[in-house]
Design an enzyme around this catalytic site. Sequence first.
Site, short mmCIF file in Angstrom:
data_model
loop_
_atom_site.label_atom_id
_atom_site.label_comp_id
_atom_site.label_asym_id
_atom_site.label_seq_id
_atom_site.Cartn_x
_atom_site.Cartn_y
_atom_site.Cartn_z
N ASP A 74 39.00 48.75 37.78
CA ASP A 74 39.67 47.68 38.66
C ASP A 74 38.35 46.68 38.88
O ASP A 74 38.71 46.30 40.16
CB ASP A 74 40.01 48.84 40.29
CG ASP A 74 40.90 49.73 40.07
OD1 ASP A 74 42.18 50.21 39.11
OD2 ASP A 74 40.76 50.98 40.81
N GLU A 111 51.23 46.96 41.00
CA GLU A 111 49.59 47.31 41.60
C GLU A 111 48.84 46.31 41.10
O GLU A 111 49.57 45.00 39.51
CB GLU A 111 49.62 48.74 41.31
CG GLU A 111 48.74 48.87 40.30
CD GLU A 111 48.39 50.35 40.15
OE1 GLU A 111 48.97 50.95 40.60
OE2 GLU A 111 48.83 50.26 38.90
O1 FUB Z 1 41.86 53.53 40.92
C1 FUB Z 1 42.67 53.56 41.76
C2 FUB Z 1 44.03 52.75 41.76
O2 FUB Z 1 44.59 52.85 39.76
C3 FUB Z 1 44.18 51.20 41.71
O3 FUB Z 1 44.18 50.81 42.86
C4 FUB Z 1 45.06 50.89 40.77
O4 FUB Z 1 45.41 49.41 41.12
C5 FUB Z 1 45.01 51.79 39.77
O5 FUB Z 1 44.22 50.57 38.87
#
Ligand code: FUB
Length: 346
Positions: A31, A244
């Site tokens: 991330d 996301e």
């Molecule tokens: O790293 C945890 C979660 O997985 C992140 O918040 C999302 O974007 C995905 O990468």
Amino acid sequence: MPEESIDHIDFEELNRKAISPPIATHLYTADPSAHVFNNKIYIYPSHDIDAGDAFDDLGSHFAMEDYHVFSMDDISGNVIDHGMALHVDNVKWAERQMWAPDANEKNGQYFLFFPAKDYNGIFRIGVAISDNPHGPFIPQDNPIKDSFSIDPAVFKDDDRSYYMYFGGIWGGQLQRWRTGVFNGDHPESPTAFLPKDDEPALLPYVAKMTDDLLQFDESPKEVEILDENGDLLLAGDNDRRFFEAAWLHKYNGKYYFSYSTGDTHFICYAIGENPYGPFTYKGRILNPVVGWTSHHSICEFKGKWYLFYHDSSLSKGVTHLRSVKIAEIKYNDDGTIQTLEPYGRN
Ligand code: FUB
């Protein structure tokens, strides 16, 4: 959805074809949010660990506890790990799951923005402050008022206004906020309360930040992502709809909103005329990587543009043990971005 099988992957061959190597191998990182401060690249990643939690569609296996900040003098230079910048034990309101963070700078102070679950199991977004870009960061006692869901990304516009983009469906809980209050029913279900396939997809949010960058200066607004006909993308349009990992960058005066499509594993982008959108879907920046999640940031350094992303190649496909990578991105004359194939090296 079960964890995708990796049995068929020849990792030696995959790594040979990878367009970029992990920037760090001494710990797992994911991330990545990248910024240039004081002529250096600073990367704010999640710090992946194996806490022993089983894989599920709520992301329980992403049980991260702290953040490390990395810096680089140059894009291919040494990567410095500045050590632990913030630990969940030092955040009064947060219990667990320190997911994808971001950072920004204002008046010589540095702000780390991060999601974590509070003691009610609800994702909130917090802020921590430092005099240094690499921390350590001192957290606020409470999360941002009225914050919810995950994956904050804070964009500074040319007029020195700061905007936070955020949200994530499934384990990111965005679908639980459809009525404005958290719906904790069916806690085991990542997909309860999602719209039907032929309804508009859930949208990420944006809010202008207060002058001190510690609160929202307005009620968060939905970020509209439209198709080529000007209609909102539909929930069943899994290849294009928002899941996301929001990010916002500006190129040639246009605002580029980019994000992950989650269960179809693309990093996509949409272009708008102002920080609030609407944004019109334009295409893919990154094709699927090894590992379930895909997450990114985009940053200019010395006249070139780079994608900071992650995959699970170093861990040989373990979903929650990821590694940050960097690749240059190229724009076409019409402002569209050329799609990267993460294992496309000949
Ligand atoms: O790293 C945890 C979660 O997985 C992140 O918040 C999302 O974007 C995905 O990468």
